[in-house]
Scaffold this motif. Structure first.
Motif, PDB file in Angstrom:
ATOM      1  N   ARG A 130       1.060  -5.529   0.501  1.00  0.00           N
ATOM      2  CA  ARG A 130       2.019  -5.632   1.615  1.00  0.00           C
ATOM      3  C   ARG A 130       3.085  -6.697   1.350  1.00  0.00           C
ATOM      4  N   ARG A 135       4.780  -2.855   0.173  1.00  0.00           N
ATOM      5  CA  ARG A 135       4.386  -1.489   0.559  1.00  0.00           C
ATOM      6  C   ARG A 135       4.175  -1.423   2.072  1.00  0.00           C
ATOM      7  N   SER A 136       4.362  -0.209   2.592  1.00  0.00           N
ATOM      8  CA  SER A 136       4.111  -0.016   4.028  1.00  0.00           C
ATOM      9  C   SER A 136       2.613   0.143   4.254  1.00  0.00           C
TER      10      SER A 136
END
Lengths: 180, 242
Positions: A130, A135-136
């Motif tokens: 994250r 990243r989502s």
């Protein structure tokens, strides 16, 4: 046979480009996940060799994506075996001297390292994906093969632990700064 | 992103920067990758061969056939030495060796167990060939190496440190030279005193189990003819001939 040689050349070229452009970033990524620079180097090596053994990762982008996934799997599974290289590595690699920069930031790095290693492997992976890999939550859930709710819970717990430690560290640094 | 999250992001980047640069070499990795692919293919070939054998065996057993001439398919052919071989510190043998060659045998007779202080042990080996010794320039004539987990840690020339009284070069002596085919040629070779990297004889003697003494050679040719392209023949033993 010629085909094999051509494939090998393509692999070698993509690999050389990846190492030149992203080698340090990949090592940093592995370092965050395992907390040890030598181990990080071994993880990257193992992941790269695995990537070269597949026919799927041919471009630099695909190769990097595959290598990141492989590093994460190696760390998460905990199945990394002591490879030949790891056994003979001390025979060929001389320890490097720490730089001045390493010395001055040692306290920060030790704190972050301890904090990261204090997290569970899944929490650590969530945090690294994250906040380092940007990243989502959805992507992390896919990557780790778990639900988004689980990722959110891991991130929440890890964030609380890390934030407390970093706040404490910042306060200490501030006090030392004022004292000096 | 909240300030708390931004601080974590900064801390992670700062920490990751401390890992330092990656010190891997692309060509070494590519070579390792190719080896892995080769091993996997060999394993697949072997598995396929075993499957075929099992199917054929079952068919013969069920059908009651007695086709004794059928043989299992051969596994991956050995590597053939076609050019000068470079034996390098820290790397595996440049080709996959074989332990037997038609018409040629290689065996280690002995490894000196208690060499004089500060000297490397000697290895005695025997090459028996249907042809007399006649090697081309590209071929390997009995060469002693020290391996650890298949990686070369001794054998290639390594300059000895200036303060070392030990010889860095290995010495070689031959038994009675004969041109008689089929007669064994006995060679005694001093293993190199200076080994690769940080490997030392004292370290090997302290923990000899992971180390192997290996002798490699290619096949001899007919008199007056260039030596034939051949696989690399290997004989191995532990320290003290175990």
């Amino acid at each position: 046979m010629a085909g094999t040689s051509k494939d090998g050349d393509a692999d070698g070229t993509a690999l050389a480009r990846l190492l030149a452009a992203r080698g340090t970033v990949l090592k940093g990524y592995a370092y965050l996940l395992c907390g040890d620079a030598s181990l990080a180097e071994d993880l990257v090596q193992e992941a790269l060799v695995r990537a070269l053994g597949t026919r799927r990762a041919r471009s630099v982008e695909h190769l990097e994506s595959y290598v990141r996934k492989a590093i994460l799997n190696l760390v998460m599974d905990g199945t990394r075996r002591r490879t030949r290289w790891l056994r003979v590595r001390p025979l060929f690699v001389m320890p490097t001297e720490p730089t001045g920069d390493e010395g001055s930031n040692a306290a920060v790095r030790l704190t972050v390292r301890d904090a990261l290693l204090g997290l569970s492997p899944r929490q650590r992976a969530c945090v690294v994906l994250r906040y380092y890999d940007d990243r989502s939550v959805t992507q992390i859930a896919e990557e780790l093969g778990c639900g988004e709710g689980t990722v959110k819970r891991h991130l929440h717990d890890a964030r609380r632990t890390l934030a407390d430690l970093l706040r404490e560290l910042d306060t200490t640094v501030e006090k030392v700064g004022h004292g000096a | 992103m909240e300030p708390e999250e931004a601080r974590i992001t900064d801390a992670l980047h700062e920490f990751a920067a401390g890992a330092g640069p990656l010190e891997l070499r692309a060509d070494d990795l590519a070579r390792a990758g190719r080896r892995r692919v080769r091993r996997r293919r060999a394993a697949i070939t072997t598995a396929a061969t075993l499957t075929v054998c099992a199917v054929v065996g079952t068919t013969v057993a069920v059908g009651g056939g007695t086709s004794g001439n059928e043989r299992p398919a051969a596994s991956a052919p050995p590597d053939i030495v076609r050019g000068p071989l470079n034996f390098e510190c820290g790397k595996p043998l440049p080709v996959r060796p074989v332990s037997a060659l038609p018409g040629t045998s290689l065996r280690i007779v002995s490894v000196e167990e208690n060499p004089p202080q500060r000297t490397a042990p000697q290895v005695a080996y025997e090459i028996r060939s249907a042809s007399p010794p006649n090697l081309g320039p590209a071929h390997v004539d009995g060469r002693a190496l020290i391996l650890r987990d298949g990686i070369i840690v001794g054998g290639p020339f390594v300059p000895s440190p200036p303060e070392s009284p030990m010889r860095a070069f290995s010495t070689k002596s031959f038994g009675p030279i004969t041109n008689m085919p089929g007669r064994a040629l006995q060679i005694t070779e001093g293993l190199p005193a200076t080994l690769c990297g940080t490997t030392t004889w004292s370290a090997i003697r302290a923990d000899p189990a992971p180390y192997r003494i290996a002798v490699v050679s290619t096949a001899y040719g007919e008199p007056g003819q260039p030596a034939p392209d051949s696989p690399l023949l290997i004989a191995e033993t532990g320290l003290g001939g175990r």
